[in-house]
Write a protein that holds these residues in place. Structure first.
Motif, PDB file in Angstrom:
ATOM      1  N   HIS A   1       0.852  -1.187   0.000  1.00 33.53           N
ATOM      2  CA  HIS A   1       0.000   0.000   0.000  1.00 33.53           C
ATOM      3  C   HIS A   1       0.889   1.239   0.000  1.00 33.53           C
ATOM      4  N   VAL A   2       0.684   2.128  -0.981  1.00 29.82           N
ATOM      5  CA  VAL A   2       1.458   3.366  -1.087  1.00 29.82           C
ATOM      6  C   VAL A   2       0.499   4.544  -0.971  1.00 29.82           C
ATOM      7  N   GLU A   3       0.758   5.404  -0.006  1.00 27.17           N
ATOM      8  CA  GLU A   3      -0.110   6.563   0.228  1.00 27.17           C
ATOM      9  C   GLU A   3       0.731   7.838   0.277  1.00 27.17           C
ATOM     10  N   LYS A   4       0.306   8.857  -0.469  1.00 28.21           N
ATOM     11  CA  LYS A   4       1.015  10.134  -0.478  1.00 28.21           C
ATOM     12  C   LYS A   4       0.310  11.135   0.428  1.00 28.21           C
ATOM     13  N   LEU A   5       1.066  11.719   1.337  1.00 31.60           N
ATOM     14  CA  LEU A   5       0.558  12.753   2.225  1.00 31.60           C
ATOM     15  C   LEU A   5       1.473  13.965   2.073  1.00 31.60           C
TER      16      LEU A   5
ATOM     17  N   THR B   1       5.654  10.042   1.283  1.00 27.79           N
ATOM     18  CA  THR B   1       5.057   8.835   0.737  1.00 27.79           C
ATOM     19  C   THR B   1       5.195   7.736   1.775  1.00 27.79           C
TER      20      THR B   1
ATOM     21  N   THR C   1       6.290  -0.718   7.791  1.00 30.42           N
ATOM     22  CA  THR C   1       6.048   0.620   7.242  1.00 30.42           C
ATOM     23  C   THR C   1       7.368   1.366   7.037  1.00 30.42           C
TER      24      THR C   1
END
Length: 266
Positions: A215-219, A223, A259
């Motif tokens: 799972h890759v999430e950009k905030l 990243t 993570t």
């Protein structure tokens, strides 16, 4: 068909625009490598818009971003290398998943106009394998010309770790099928059945150690990469670092989930 390509003499090389099937550009590049011997050839392939026109001498010419980017992709390569752009890589892997196994991500490269290009390089093992297969074929031909003796059995297929998948390569279909069956028996999922690429047989299967959903999430500029195994996170982090990202927080396990945090490239 010559009408589907335009060849331009550049003095110290050539630019070839294929106006139809993008696979033909890949086949042509591999054929050049197969026949170049020790010549220090380097090549770049891009997929993009071009316009065919005629110069003042009536000769066909090609202009446009498509061929300009191809030249810049080529300029990043060293002698003996074939580089392709992201657009070409994405397109050919949709035509056949086997093509994706021929290349490995190099990362971002910036040209003299400060434009960054995502570059993929042909796996050196592909060229070596094609050369070895051709050498074996020529030896077999010469052997049959002077002797009716039974040829020696083919060598077993080789297995290359490409991160999320394994590449199985061999001189014969039987050798590749045998190795693929062994991996499948260990639980690996077959991604691409054996097929011939030039004079070499190739197949791909899932790498069970890395075949975990990531799972890759950009905030903002960060990243966040997370997965159920450390190995899967490491593979994705390595890929992002290759495109210019910077590791901001080391890989760690939080509540059973591995993570890592990277700074996104500008």
């Amino acid at each position: 068909d010559a009408r589907e390509r335009v060849v331009i003499d550049t003095g110290d090389g050539a630019a070839v625009a294929f106006l139809g099937d993008p696979e033909r550009a890949l086949f042509a590049a591999l054929a050049v490598f197969d026949n170049a011997g020790q010549l220090p050839v380097r090549m770049g392939i891009n997929l993009g818009p071009v316009h065919v026109s005629r110069d003042i001498n009536g000769q066909e010419n090609v202009i446009g971003d498509g061929i300009n980017v191809a030249q810049r992709i080529m300029s990043f390569a060293q002698p003996g290398q074939l580089f392709v752009s992201r657009t070409f890589y994405d397109t050919v892997q949709l035509l056949s998943g086997e093509y994706a196994t021929l290349f490995q991500a190099v990362g971002g490269r910036t040209d003299k106009h400060a434009r960054t290009h995502e570059v993929f390089a042909m796996n050196p093992a592909v060229r070596v394998a094609r050369r070895a297969a051709e050498t074996q074929r020529m030896r077999a031909v010469r052997g049959r010309a002077v002797s009716r003796a039974k040829p020696p059995p083919s060598a077993p297929a080789t297995v290359s770790d490409a991160g999320t998948h394994f590449i199985i390569s061999g001189a014969t279909r039987e050798a590749v099928e045998s190795e693929l069956a062994r991996l499948a028996a260990e639980g690996a999922k077959i991604l691409a059945a054996p097929s011939q690429v030039g004079s070499r047989w190739m197949a791909t299967c899932e790498n069970g150690r890395a075949a975990v959903r990531v799972h890759v999430e950009k905030l903002g500029m960060k990243t966040i990469i997370s997965a159920t195994t450390r190995e899967a996170v490491e593979v994705k982090v390595k890929e992002l670092l290759g495109f210019g990202a910077r590791l901001d927080r080391e890989i760690e396990q939080v509540d059973g989930v591995w993570t890592a945090v990277c700074d996104s490239p500008h």
